[in-house]
Scaffold this active site. Structure first.
Site, PDB file in Angstrom:
ATOM      1  N   ASP A  49       0.833  -1.197   0.000  1.00 60.25           N
ATOM      2  CA  ASP A  49       0.000   0.000   0.000  1.00 60.25           C
ATOM      3  C   ASP A  49       0.865   1.243   0.000  1.00 60.25           C
ATOM      4  O   ASP A  49       0.583   2.217  -0.686  1.00 60.25           O
ATOM      5  CB  ASP A  49      -0.862   0.031   1.279  1.00 60.25           C
ATOM      6  CG  ASP A  49      -2.196  -0.651   1.062  1.00 60.25           C
ATOM      7  OD1 ASP A  49      -2.389  -1.204  -0.033  1.00 60.25           O
ATOM      8  OD2 ASP A  49      -3.018  -0.629   1.996  1.00 60.25           O
ATOM      9  N   SER A  98     -14.265   7.671  -2.349  1.00 63.62           N
ATOM     10  CA  SER A  98     -13.045   7.232  -1.693  1.00 63.62           C
ATOM     11  C   SER A  98     -12.562   8.366  -0.786  1.00 63.62           C
ATOM     12  O   SER A  98     -13.200   9.411  -0.718  1.00 63.62           O
ATOM     13  CB  SER A  98     -12.057   6.930  -2.796  1.00 63.62           C
ATOM     14  OG  SER A  98     -10.854   6.573  -2.258  1.00 63.62           O
ATOM     15  N   LEU A  99     -11.451   8.162  -0.110  1.00 66.13           N
ATOM     16  CA  LEU A  99     -10.927   9.226   0.758  1.00 66.13           C
ATOM     17  C   LEU A  99      -9.564   9.672   0.258  1.00 66.13           C
ATOM     18  O   LEU A  99      -8.803   8.868  -0.247  1.00 66.13           O
ATOM     19  CB  LEU A  99     -10.759   8.694   2.186  1.00 66.13           C
ATOM     20  CG  LEU A  99     -12.030   8.340   2.962  1.00 66.13           C
ATOM     21  CD1 LEU A  99     -11.665   7.635   4.256  1.00 66.13           C
ATOM     22  CD2 LEU A  99     -12.829   9.597   3.253  1.00 66.13           C
ATOM     23  N   LYS A 138      -9.215   3.213  10.623  1.00 70.76           N
ATOM     24  CA  LYS A 138      -9.509   2.890   9.219  1.00 70.76           C
ATOM     25  C   LYS A 138      -9.303   1.394   9.039  1.00 70.76           C
ATOM     26  O   LYS A 138      -8.173   0.905   9.044  1.00 70.76           O
ATOM     27  CB  LYS A 138      -8.592   3.682   8.293  1.00 70.76           C
ATOM     28  CG  LYS A 138      -8.896   3.461   6.833  1.00 70.76           C
ATOM     29  CD  LYS A 138      -8.091   4.432   5.988  1.00 70.76           C
ATOM     30  CE  LYS A 138      -8.371   4.300   4.514  1.00 70.76           C
ATOM     31  NZ  LYS A 138      -8.146   2.980   3.970  1.00 70.76           N
ATOM     32  N   GLU A 196     -17.356  -1.658   6.322  1.00 66.16           N
ATOM     33  CA  GLU A 196     -16.224  -2.464   5.872  1.00 66.16           C
ATOM     34  C   GLU A 196     -16.402  -3.929   6.240  1.00 66.16           C
ATOM     35  O   GLU A 196     -16.635  -4.259   7.405  1.00 66.16           O
ATOM     36  CB  GLU A 196     -14.975  -1.902   6.569  1.00 66.16           C
ATOM     37  CG  GLU A 196     -13.694  -2.161   5.869  1.00 66.16           C
ATOM     38  CD  GLU A 196     -13.402  -1.168   4.745  1.00 66.16           C
ATOM     39  OE1 GLU A 196     -14.264  -0.314   4.429  1.00 66.16           O
ATOM     40  OE2 GLU A 196     -12.315  -1.288   4.161  1.00 66.16           O
ATOM     41  N   LYS A 312     -13.538  12.708  10.204  1.00 64.74           N
ATOM     42  CA  LYS A 312     -14.700  13.211   9.461  1.00 64.74           C
ATOM     43  C   LYS A 312     -15.298  14.398  10.208  1.00 64.74           C
ATOM     44  O   LYS A 312     -15.495  14.307  11.426  1.00 64.74           O
ATOM     45  CB  LYS A 312     -15.788  12.123   9.371  1.00 64.74           C
ATOM     46  CG  LYS A 312     -15.313  10.842   8.729  1.00 64.74           C
ATOM     47  CD  LYS A 312     -16.336   9.734   8.902  1.00 64.74           C
ATOM     48  CE  LYS A 312     -15.801   8.440   8.309  1.00 64.74           C
ATOM     49  NZ  LYS A 312     -16.639   7.291   8.611  1.00 64.74           N
ATOM     50  N   LYS A 336      -2.861   7.915   7.062  1.00 68.00           N
ATOM     51  CA  LYS A 336      -2.348   6.542   6.963  1.00 68.00           C
ATOM     52  C   LYS A 336      -1.216   6.263   7.950  1.00 68.00           C
ATOM     53  O   LYS A 336      -0.454   7.160   8.298  1.00 68.00           O
ATOM     54  CB  LYS A 336      -1.827   6.277   5.531  1.00 68.00           C
ATOM     55  CG  LYS A 336      -2.866   6.434   4.436  1.00 68.00           C
ATOM     56  CD  LYS A 336      -3.973   5.420   4.488  1.00 68.00           C
ATOM     57  CE  LYS A 336      -3.703   4.158   3.733  1.00 68.00           C
ATOM     58  NZ  LYS A 336      -3.705   4.148   2.301  1.00 68.00           N
ATOM     59  N   CYS A 449      16.239 -18.554 -15.902  1.00 71.48           N
ATOM     60  CA  CYS A 449      16.626 -19.891 -16.314  1.00 71.48           C
ATOM     61  C   CYS A 449      16.454 -19.918 -17.825  1.00 71.48           C
ATOM     62  O   CYS A 449      15.419 -19.485 -18.342  1.00 71.48           O
ATOM     63  CB  CYS A 449      15.679 -20.897 -15.673  1.00 71.48           C
ATOM     64  SG  CYS A 449      15.707 -22.516 -16.449  1.00 71.48           S
ATOM     65  N   CYS A 455      12.179 -26.525 -19.141  1.00 72.03           N
ATOM     66  CA  CYS A 455      12.463 -26.501 -17.702  1.00 72.03           C
ATOM     67  C   CYS A 455      11.239 -26.959 -16.915  1.00 72.03           C
ATOM     68  O   CYS A 455      10.176 -26.354 -16.996  1.00 72.03           O
ATOM     69  CB  CYS A 455      12.866 -25.092 -17.276  1.00 72.03           C
ATOM     70  SG  CYS A 455      12.799 -24.831 -15.503  1.00 72.03           S
TER      71      CYS A 455
END
Ligand code: IVH
Length: 719
Positions: A49, A98-99, A138, A196, A312, A336, A449, A455
């Protein structure tokens, strides 16, 4: 990456010329697109991430300095790639956004200042007035939307691209934390609860053990396991996976009686939802920062993964005043955490041979708990990386599990290097039975290889890939089964999979295979005897050809015979041509088939050459022909624009920020109506849809006298 591109990638954004920035912008957008796909559609990310966020940050910085580079295809303009098709699509009644992310104290302060300035402008907020923030952990899972009508759970969907997700109601019904019927007061008659879905770390480890024992591929982390579990086609499988759910937001809510976010969280609990206990209302910047630190300290001991804290604005009227910018609300931000790290002993280094022969060194570690998950192996990427890090066997090393991917070795701890630590010598010969000499591949970094199709290690990896989720997706035939069958001579090439019916008796005799499991396996194989052309192309494991390119090729060539004939012709043409070829001159200087291939969207000379090298091997062609005898490859239904499509032959451009739909959704709608959507305004443009804060494109449209529409007018026209 070319040498020049590497140089540009190493420059700071401030140092870039416009030309360099343009190239770098495209490279980043492509790379982000690639990782988005791995993350959202395959549930199998390749980078952490943190590394992904770095790519996005650089892209954003470039766009801030060179706003002319922002276009509708930029990853900053879209939420996530469009969902794949196994489930019915659901259009969210309100988009799932999204944030934005903050990584540093300064970025957090920037957010707090922006909110204050915005509210001072939009409301009668005085400079010393308090702004309360709902601060929440989060959760590192996947967001979903649950629709309740008169308190009854009626439909649940994944986020998808934010506008359209997948209907996973049956699977969600198996999750205990999701109430079927809401209790208590104030339940809106029409309500979307958002939150979530996640899996606890312990459950993830247990499930993975079972998964590996059953010969299936191990999931990389709890988030991907949760995502994979939710997208099972059979709800009974989902029911066996211990999925959990935290509620934290809403989409539509009619009538809505709460005035603050924190009030809503309380109501959610009364209605029967689980809300995350790591939530607090903070009224000052200091309180917000203290909350972030505290949650960061608790993070390793939590039973589930979190990757940051979300702030928020608590008052909903203020949220509404602040509004949204294309993909994220102005009233919230995700702060984050850095990736989780630990120290442990490097016991050894093993070499793994991939499906294209690439040799990857893998660190064998003394098992250690990294943020709640036990790690015993980590990637060292390649020989250069071992050199760069100067890690030696026996060292104490720092490793990082970035929440989502295969853990990485970051470096060694000098004070703890034992005298006995041994430098690692990268093998000069492949560990495969052929013991071929190892050769440096593209850019000199990857060593390969050189045994090619001969192989056995590569053969097994190719077979594993062939049956994997995004290729033939044969249920019950996992990686370990492939390995065992291969070792015992039951399988050598993909076509052999479809001949396993002839070996039924032999399989039955094997340990762990009963009547039922053999019957199920053979049925699962039969179910894949008909396959779409794009999956077929993807499954062949041609270097540089992944899922997305396979889809484009399928669209272009339409049918397996045509495709195969064309690839063989192109390979023959390429063999006779000089080394250095230009795309524009490919048809004239190399040949018609090669020229056509080169000019397919997103292909170009490098990929075309990889394809030709693949088809230049007689052996490959025999394997494919043998396979085709076992299969029906479906021809592609091409997209045709109806003669009466309302926007047929029209060229449409979108510019500025759209507030009621995502760019992707608007673009898809325009294409549905028959339009071609492009990126720059010219005399040929038929229509420019002008969103908020539009810049040069809107001006150009006015100059050229091209018709423009507001977002509202577009919504009406396209409804
Ligand atoms: S609020 C409009 N709250 O993070 C704002 N999101 O990076 C909607 N997430 O898509 C999101 N915990 O999947 C919110 N307490 C929380 C969250 C949370 C995890 C996820 C969610 C979202 C992503 C954005």
């Amino acid at each position: 990456m070319s040498k020049a591109a590497k140089v540009v990638a190493a420059l700071k954004v401030e140092e870039l010329t416009e030309r360099q920035a343009r190239g770098e912008h495209k490279r980043l957008a492509d790379e982000i697109g690639h990782h988005d796909k791995l993350y959202h559609e395959k549930d199998a990310p390749e980078i952490s991430d943190a590394d992904y966020d770095k790519l996005r940050q650089r892209l954003k910085a470039i766009e801030a300095k060179f706003p002319q580079l922002v276009d509708m295809f930029s990853p900053t303009q879209r939420v996530a790639p469009t969902p794949t098709t196994a489930f019915t699509k659901v259009t969210h009644r309100r988009p799932m956004l999204s944030l934005d992310n903050a990584f540093t104290d300064e970025e957090l302060q920037g957010f707090l200042d922006r909110v204050r300035r915005g509210l001072e402008r939009e409301t009668d907020l005085t400079p010393d007035a308090e702004i309360a923030f709902s601060c929440e952990a989060k959760i590192d899972g996947l967001s979903i939307s649950l629709r309740y009508e008169n308190g009854e759970f009626v439909q649940g969907a994944t986020r998808g691209d934010g506008t359209t997700g997948e209907d996973v109601t049956a699977n969600l019904k198996t999750i205990k934390d999701i109430p079927q019927k809401l209790k208590g007061k104030g339940v809106p008659s029409s309500l979307d609860v958002r939150g979530e879905v996640y899996m606890e770390r312990k459950a993830f480890l247990e499930l993975n053990e079972r998964q590996v024992a059953a010969g299936e591929k191990a999931y990389v982390n709890p988030r991907n396991t949760a995502a994979g579990s939710l997208r099972q086609l059979d709800p009974e499988i989902t029911a066996e996976r211990p999925l959990r759910f935290f509620a934290y937001a809403w989409g539509e809510a009619e009538p809505r009686s709460w005035k603050t976010h924190s009030e809503y969280l309380k109501m959610l609990k009364e209605w029967g939802f689980k809300t995350n206990p790591l939530t607090r209302l903070c009224r000052t910047g200091d309180a917000v920062r203290a909350f972030y630190r505290k949650i960061g300290e608790e993070r390793p001991d939590l039973p589930y993964d979190i990757d940051g804290v979300v702030y928020k604005v608590d008052r909903i009227d203020w949220q509404e005043r602040l509004g949204f910018v294309s993909r994220a609300p102005r009233w919230a931000i995700a702060h984050k955490f850095p990736a989780e790290q630990a120290r442990t002993r490097l016991n050894g280094i093993n070499i793994q041979v991939g499906r294209t022969g690439a040799l990857t060194p893998v660190a064998e570690l003394e098992p250690v708990n990294v943020g709640g998950v036990v790690v015993a192996r980590a990637t060292l990427h390649n020989a250069d990386e071992i050199e760069r890090l100067d890690v030696r066997v026996g060292d104490m090393v720092t490793i990082q599990r970035a929440g989502d991917v295969i853990p990485q070795v970051l470096g060694f701890v000098p004070e703890e290097r034992p005298k006995s630590a041994r430098k690692y010598h990268f093998p000069t010969h492949c560990p495969c039975p052929l013991k071929t000499e190892v050769k440096a591949g593209e850019g000199g970094v990857v060593r390969r290889c050189s045994g090619g199709l001969e192989c056995p290690f590569q053969q097994v990896e190719r077979l594993r890939y062939f049956v994997s989720r995004n290729c033939f997706d044969i249920e019950g035939l996992g990686g370990t089964h492939i390995e065992n069958f291969f070792e015992d001579g039951l399988l050598k090439t993909p076509a052999d999979i479809f001949r396993l019916r002839d070996k039924e008796r032999e399989i039955r005799k094997r340990e762990g295979w009963g009547d039922l499991s053999v019957r199920n396996l053979l049925a699962a194989i039969d179910a894949r005897r008909t396959i779409s052309l794009d999956r077929f192309i993807n499954a062949l494991g041609i270097p540089l050809i992944g899922e997305a390119t396979a889809k484009i090729l399928a669209q272009e060539y339409g049918d397996a015979d045509v495709w195969l004939t064309e690839m063989l012709k192109a390979a023959r043409e390429r063999k006779k041509a000089p080394d250095d070829v230009k795309k524009e001159k490919a048809a004239a200087e190399v040949g018609e088939s090669y020229g056509r291939l080169c000019n397919v969207e997103q292909i170009g000379v490098t990929t075309a050459d990889a394809m030709c090298a693949f088809f230049g091997e007689g052996h490959t062609v025999d394997i494919i022909k043998d396979l085709l005898k076992q299969l029906t490859v479906e021809a592609v239904k091409r997209r045709v624009v109806a003669a009466d499509a309302p926007l047929k032959d029209k060229i449409v451009v979108f510019t500025g920020e759209l507030s009621t739909m995502t760019r992707d959704a608007a673009k898809a709608r325009a294409e549905e109506l028959g339009a071609k959507v492009t990126d720059s305004v010219s005399k040929k443009t038929s229509l420019v849809v002008v969103g908020e804060n539009a810049g040069s494109k809107a001006r150009k449209a006015a100059e050229l006298g091209v018709q423009t529409l507001t977002e509202e007018e577009w919504a009406k026209l396209s409804a």
